[in-house]
Design an enzyme around this catalytic site. Sequence first.
Site, PDB file in Angstrom:
ATOM      1  N   ASN A 124       8.233  -4.038   3.785  1.00 16.71           N
ATOM      2  CA  ASN A 124       6.794  -3.784   3.841  1.00 16.71           C
ATOM      3  C   ASN A 124       6.178  -4.273   5.144  1.00 16.71           C
ATOM      4  O   ASN A 124       5.313  -3.612   5.717  1.00 16.71           O
ATOM      5  CB  ASN A 124       6.098  -4.457   2.649  1.00 16.71           C
ATOM      6  CG  ASN A 124       4.598  -4.252   2.651  1.00 16.71           C
ATOM      7  OD1 ASN A 124       4.104  -3.149   2.829  1.00 16.71           O
ATOM      8  ND2 ASN A 124       3.856  -5.343   2.455  1.00 16.71           N
ATOM      9  N   HIS A 159       0.831  -1.204   0.000  1.00 13.39           N
ATOM     10  CA  HIS A 159       0.000   0.000   0.000  1.00 13.39           C
ATOM     11  C   HIS A 159       0.869   1.259   0.000  1.00 13.39           C
ATOM     12  O   HIS A 159       1.835   1.339   0.754  1.00 13.39           O
ATOM     13  CB  HIS A 159      -0.876   0.060   1.263  1.00 13.39           C
ATOM     14  CG  HIS A 159      -2.020  -0.886   1.280  1.00 13.39           C
ATOM     15  ND1 HIS A 159      -1.853  -2.239   1.443  1.00 13.39           N
ATOM     16  CD2 HIS A 159      -3.355  -0.668   1.173  1.00 13.39           C
ATOM     17  CE1 HIS A 159      -3.043  -2.827   1.445  1.00 13.39           C
ATOM     18  NE2 HIS A 159      -3.973  -1.893   1.279  1.00 13.39           N
TER      19      HIS A 159
END
Length: 357
Positions: free
Chosen positions: A141, A109
């Site tokens: 991440n 994201h």
Amino acid sequence: AGVGVGAAAVWAARPRRAASGPGGAVDASHPALRHGMPVGPRLRAFQDFVVAFDPRTRNPLWALERITRDSTRGPGDRAGASFREDRDIPSRFRNKLSDFQQSGFDRGHLVPAATHRGSQRALEETFSLSNISPQVGKGFNRDYWARFEHFVKGLARGSTEVFVVTGPLFVPRREGALGGAGGGWRADYALLGAPPELVAVPTHFFKVVLVDPGPGELDAAPAVGAFVMPNEKIDPKRPLSDFVVPVGALEAAAGLEFFPALLGEGGRGALDARAAELKERLVAKGYEIAGEAPTAKEIKEAKRKRDQMEEDDNGMDLSNIITGKRRRADVTYAPAPAPLEENNVDEVDDDEEAEFV
């Protein structure tokens, strides 16, 4: 030649209509635009954020979000959310779910889900692939980057609103003598999918954070700070100050102007001049995205110091983008849970990531 001159004269005499283009507006009646302007990045507006999607790299060019205290809490539940392709972008230009399968990269994201829980719709919109870039999973991440996102989310607790621009970078590396004795640079990054519809894997990611302290604050000027991190496993002990960069340098690398309605050349120059100060103060105050889990006694003492600490700021400025109105001498994070071993899974729930203590 006479026809050309006549046509130019007719065009110049026409009423002018504005047509939006990259970087501004042009006269829509220009003869070169008779059949339309080439279409590049697609602007996608969602409830809490806006994305400019780059069909050349099939990554977001940038994602701009607005964070408030209310947006970070609410009924939004990621258990009911799933990644989906953005059908408003033509198939040949968008990134696809299949691009990430067995790729070794996470669907990362740019606008995090946990920051937008004000409604189920707001949370689910962050799972659109137009908000997604390939990211290294373990060590980035799911770890350092996730902690950084949580940190930025926490800035909304002590301010009216926070604006964040996040995007990918494709940073070149120096390589020998290319095209002459002076040496040169080469871009080198992975590509996912199948030609010609390839998804580029960014070498780095950036965030530019603007904190609006809101009314009632003394010298309440917005605070702005810029950060760049490599898309790779990052040692959890590295301090956040390692990734602070001048806004102007980041703009040159990204080809973007950040918050143009706020930052003129003078303001941008002042921010860049204070970037080194920010690094020094972050290091001095021990602001890191790593650390051992604190004991209950340490947590209690940190809270006591926070509550007793008097403000010594002269306004919100770049040097306060991290400290804000919650300056503390001992800020640390509890360690994140064991990282997931499988790539290509949904990112770790932000609630399971490191918390402020």
